[in-house]
Design an enzyme around this catalytic site. Sequence first.
Site, mmCIF file in Angstrom:
data_model
loop_
_atom_site.group_PDB
_atom_site.id
_atom_site.type_symbol
_atom_site.label_atom_id
_atom_site.label_comp_id
_atom_site.label_asym_id
_atom_site.label_seq_id
_atom_site.Cartn_x
_atom_site.Cartn_y
_atom_site.Cartn_z
ATOM 1 N N GLY A 10 -19.967 -6.589 -76.293
ATOM 2 C CA GLY A 10 -19.848 -7.367 -75.896
ATOM 3 C C GLY A 10 -18.684 -7.019 -74.670
ATOM 4 O O GLY A 10 -18.901 -5.363 -74.445
ATOM 5 N N PHE A 11 -18.290 -7.166 -73.993
ATOM 6 C CA PHE A 11 -18.024 -6.386 -72.658
ATOM 7 C C PHE A 11 -16.634 -5.696 -73.763
ATOM 8 O O PHE A 11 -16.627 -4.160 -72.976
ATOM 9 C CB PHE A 11 -17.532 -8.480 -71.896
ATOM 10 C CG PHE A 11 -15.909 -7.447 -70.670
ATOM 11 C CD1 PHE A 11 -16.256 -6.050 -70.424
ATOM 12 C CD2 PHE A 11 -14.736 -8.095 -70.488
ATOM 13 C CE1 PHE A 11 -15.170 -5.784 -69.199
ATOM 14 C CE2 PHE A 11 -13.793 -7.067 -69.710
ATOM 15 C CZ PHE A 11 -14.048 -6.834 -68.843
ATOM 16 N N ILE A 12 -15.877 -6.756 -74.433
ATOM 17 C CA ILE A 12 -14.230 -5.797 -74.386
ATOM 18 C C ILE A 12 -15.089 -4.477 -75.741
ATOM 19 O O ILE A 12 -14.352 -3.732 -75.571
ATOM 20 C CB ILE A 12 -13.466 -6.580 -75.162
ATOM 21 C CG1 ILE A 12 -12.398 -7.594 -73.509
ATOM 22 C CG2 ILE A 12 -11.796 -5.798 -75.144
ATOM 23 C CD1 ILE A 12 -11.950 -8.382 -74.097
ATOM 24 N N ASP A 31 -23.388 -6.602 -83.672
ATOM 25 C CA ASP A 31 -23.138 -7.313 -83.614
ATOM 26 C C ASP A 31 -24.691 -8.506 -83.271
ATOM 27 O O ASP A 31 -25.382 -7.749 -83.113
ATOM 28 C CB ASP A 31 -23.561 -6.681 -81.409
ATOM 29 C CG ASP A 31 -22.598 -7.233 -80.342
ATOM 30 O OD1 ASP A 31 -21.593 -7.613 -80.184
ATOM 31 O OD2 ASP A 31 -23.054 -8.676 -80.504
ATOM 32 N N GLY A 36 -23.859 -9.689 -76.241
ATOM 33 C CA GLY A 36 -23.287 -8.549 -75.974
ATOM 34 C C GLY A 36 -24.938 -7.634 -75.953
ATOM 35 O O GLY A 36 -25.799 -8.474 -75.706
ATOM 36 N N LEU A 76 -13.571 -8.438 -82.826
ATOM 37 C CA LEU A 76 -14.077 -9.120 -81.547
ATOM 38 C C LEU A 76 -15.172 -10.234 -81.270
ATOM 39 O O LEU A 76 -14.955 -11.294 -80.467
ATOM 40 C CB LEU A 76 -14.156 -7.978 -80.427
ATOM 41 C CG LEU A 76 -12.614 -7.241 -80.026
ATOM 42 C CD1 LEU A 76 -11.921 -6.897 -80.998
ATOM 43 C CD2 LEU A 76 -12.972 -6.909 -79.009
ATOM 44 N N ALA A 117 -8.843 -10.132 -82.710
ATOM 45 C CA ALA A 117 -9.398 -10.616 -80.780
ATOM 46 C C ALA A 117 -8.750 -12.053 -81.435
ATOM 47 O O ALA A 117 -9.551 -13.123 -81.510
ATOM 48 C CB ALA A 117 -10.015 -10.147 -80.630
ATOM 49 N N TYR A 149 -11.975 -24.044 -79.068
ATOM 50 C CA TYR A 149 -12.236 -22.493 -78.570
ATOM 51 C C TYR A 149 -11.003 -21.814 -78.702
ATOM 52 O O TYR A 149 -10.954 -21.239 -79.774
ATOM 53 C CB TYR A 149 -12.506 -22.029 -77.038
ATOM 54 C CG TYR A 149 -12.343 -20.583 -76.933
ATOM 55 C CD1 TYR A 149 -13.405 -19.707 -77.749
ATOM 56 C CD2 TYR A 149 -11.354 -19.899 -76.131
ATOM 57 C CE1 TYR A 149 -12.343 -18.092 -77.168
ATOM 58 C CE2 TYR A 149 -10.786 -18.649 -75.526
ATOM 59 C CZ TYR A 149 -11.902 -17.891 -77.042
ATOM 60 O OH TYR A 149 -11.074 -16.445 -76.435
ATOM 61 N N LYS A 153 -9.459 -19.959 -82.363
ATOM 62 C CA LYS A 153 -8.533 -18.679 -83.016
ATOM 63 C C LYS A 153 -7.286 -19.136 -83.215
ATOM 64 O O LYS A 153 -7.023 -17.966 -83.864
ATOM 65 C CB LYS A 153 -8.848 -18.599 -81.218
ATOM 66 C CG LYS A 153 -9.340 -18.356 -80.406
ATOM 67 C CD LYS A 153 -10.149 -17.108 -81.242
ATOM 68 C CE LYS A 153 -11.070 -15.755 -80.182
ATOM 69 N NZ LYS A 153 -11.740 -14.869 -81.101
HETATM 70 P P1 NAD Z 1 -17.814 -11.248 -75.234
HETATM 71 O O1 NAD Z 1 -18.943 -12.464 -74.821
HETATM 72 O O2 NAD Z 1 -18.600 -9.966 -74.385
HETATM 73 O O3 NAD Z 1 -18.090 -10.174 -76.007
HETATM 74 C C1 NAD Z 1 -18.545 -10.936 -77.798
HETATM 75 C C2 NAD Z 1 -19.307 -10.313 -78.759
HETATM 76 O O4 NAD Z 1 -19.458 -11.075 -79.960
HETATM 77 C C3 NAD Z 1 -21.106 -10.171 -77.859
HETATM 78 O O5 NAD Z 1 -21.244 -9.146 -77.675
HETATM 79 C C4 NAD Z 1 -22.198 -11.520 -78.610
HETATM 80 O O6 NAD Z 1 -23.434 -10.940 -78.562
HETATM 81 C C5 NAD Z 1 -21.003 -11.235 -79.784
HETATM 82 N N1 NAD Z 1 -21.285 -12.024 -81.280
HETATM 83 C C6 NAD Z 1 -20.900 -13.321 -80.941
HETATM 84 N N2 NAD Z 1 -20.972 -14.003 -81.569
HETATM 85 C C7 NAD Z 1 -21.467 -13.139 -82.861
HETATM 86 C C8 NAD Z 1 -21.703 -13.093 -84.563
HETATM 87 N N3 NAD Z 1 -21.658 -14.019 -84.887
HETATM 88 N N4 NAD Z 1 -21.880 -12.417 -84.927
HETATM 89 C C9 NAD Z 1 -21.999 -10.672 -84.815
HETATM 90 N N5 NAD Z 1 -21.347 -11.214 -83.234
HETATM 91 C C10 NAD Z 1 -21.413 -12.153 -82.284
HETATM 92 O O7 NAD Z 1 -16.171 -11.568 -75.039
HETATM 93 P P2 NAD Z 1 -15.207 -10.078 -74.403
HETATM 94 O O8 NAD Z 1 -14.339 -11.124 -73.252
HETATM 95 O O9 NAD Z 1 -15.821 -9.041 -74.885
HETATM 96 O O10 NAD Z 1 -14.380 -10.677 -75.766
HETATM 97 C C11 NAD Z 1 -13.904 -10.429 -76.567
HETATM 98 C C12 NAD Z 1 -13.079 -11.217 -77.903
HETATM 99 O O11 NAD Z 1 -11.956 -10.873 -76.953
HETATM 100 C C13 NAD Z 1 -13.255 -12.526 -78.348
HETATM 101 O O12 NAD Z 1 -13.459 -12.744 -79.455
HETATM 102 C C14 NAD Z 1 -12.601 -13.806 -77.245
HETATM 103 O O13 NAD Z 1 -12.345 -15.016 -77.966
HETATM 104 C C15 NAD Z 1 -11.567 -12.495 -77.372
HETATM 105 N N6 NAD Z 1 -10.739 -12.686 -75.573
HETATM 106 C C16 NAD Z 1 -11.322 -12.422 -74.591
HETATM 107 C C17 NAD Z 1 -10.623 -12.608 -73.462
HETATM 108 C C18 NAD Z 1 -11.062 -11.799 -71.875
HETATM 109 O O14 NAD Z 1 -10.831 -11.694 -71.296
HETATM 110 N N7 NAD Z 1 -12.218 -11.240 -71.561
HETATM 111 C C19 NAD Z 1 -9.402 -13.540 -73.814
HETATM 112 C C20 NAD Z 1 -8.960 -14.242 -74.717
HETATM 113 C C21 NAD Z 1 -9.382 -13.387 -75.823
#
Ligand code: NAD
Length: 316
Positions: A10-12, A31, A36, A76, A117, A149, A153
């Site tokens: 995913g992104f982070i 993942d 992602g 994450l 996360a 959501y 969390k």
């Molecule tokens: P994202 O959607 O890009 O990354 C999440 C990843 O999890 C994706 O690659 C997705 O394919 C994978 N995923 C989803 N369900 C899954 C599963 N059952 N098994 C395996 N992989 C799975 O989002 P992000 O922005 O990179 O967020 C990463 C984490 O950070 C998350 O836990 C999110 O809740 C938390 N978060 C992000 C932000 C933000 O600003 N981006 C803010 C607060 C919290």
Amino acid sequence: MKILVTGGAGFIGSHLVNRLLQIGHKVLTLDDLSNGKLEYLDRALTHNNHTFVHDTAADRDTVRKLVENCDAVFHLAAVLGVKNTVENPLKLMEVNIDGTRNVLEAAHKVRAKVVLASTSEIYGKNEKLPFKEDSDRVLGAPSIHRWCYSTAKAIDEHFAFAYAEKGLPVTVVRYFNAYGPGQTSSQYGGVVPRFIRAALNNEPIEVYGDGTQSRCFTYIQDTVSGTVAALGPRANGLAFNIGSDHPITIRDLAATIRQLTGSSSPIVYVPYDAAYGPGYEDMRARIPDLTRSKSVLGYKPTISLEEGLRRSIEWY
Ligand code: NAD
């Protein structure tokens, strides 16, 4: 260390995987690619110290087998985004709660460190009195489409701290609006990529609500630095805000992106009802207190919003 990153495509997660490889760790990425993409992992894909596993964190046995061989887990993997919260609350809670339980349970068996996360959303809204049962302001069932959501969390955090009491080294990182290269607008409607894409195409930049709500946008490299710092033992048993502490209104964000891209896009205002369905209310502001993150993690956001936006725009 040998480290598992769930949600690592995913992104982070993908930025985190690349950073961990850079500083010499061995990384396993798990993942299910529901959001992602392999290409986000970029150089990691051909790195000798990296292995990608296409599977779900919601499966207990899969997680147990992967965690067994690791010293630490960054968890994450999650279903996120307002759209998912509104349209798939059940799936979201299953993945976000079961996945976290699986990781914590497996890590507890082998005493692996967990960095979980979480989100600024768990702070909820400022309460208004008196409390109404049908209010959108509670972390409860009547407001499932708004708060499932953050509720999931919050449950994850309670699980984490319950395991901490049983001796698990675990740290919670609460992210505040990460943005930067690699965040695509198709993922779940992150506001920064959505605005940049509209501006670059000279299409209307749609601001939901009146645009006076504010957020603290955090450049991805700063998000990753705070996350990696959470590995240290001093962070065990604690939650940390990971974000910038400079708020900007969404209206000003739109204007800044318009200016930085040299775009002629009009800025238009869309009522929340039209964007997300009836009854949706946003959090007015989210600003982290960084005292603890600075003193325990040595965390300090370094990239200004303008610089971060420039780098993001270049990436698009
Ligand atoms: P994202 O959607 O890009 O990354 C999440 C990843 O999890 C994706 O690659 C997705 O394919 C994978 N995923 C989803 N369900 C899954 C599963 N059952 N098994 C395996 N992989 C799975 O989002 P992000 O922005 O990179 O967020 C990463 C984490 O950070 C998350 O836990 C999110 O809740 C938390 N978060 C992000 C932000 C933000 O600003 N981006 C803010 C607060 C919290």
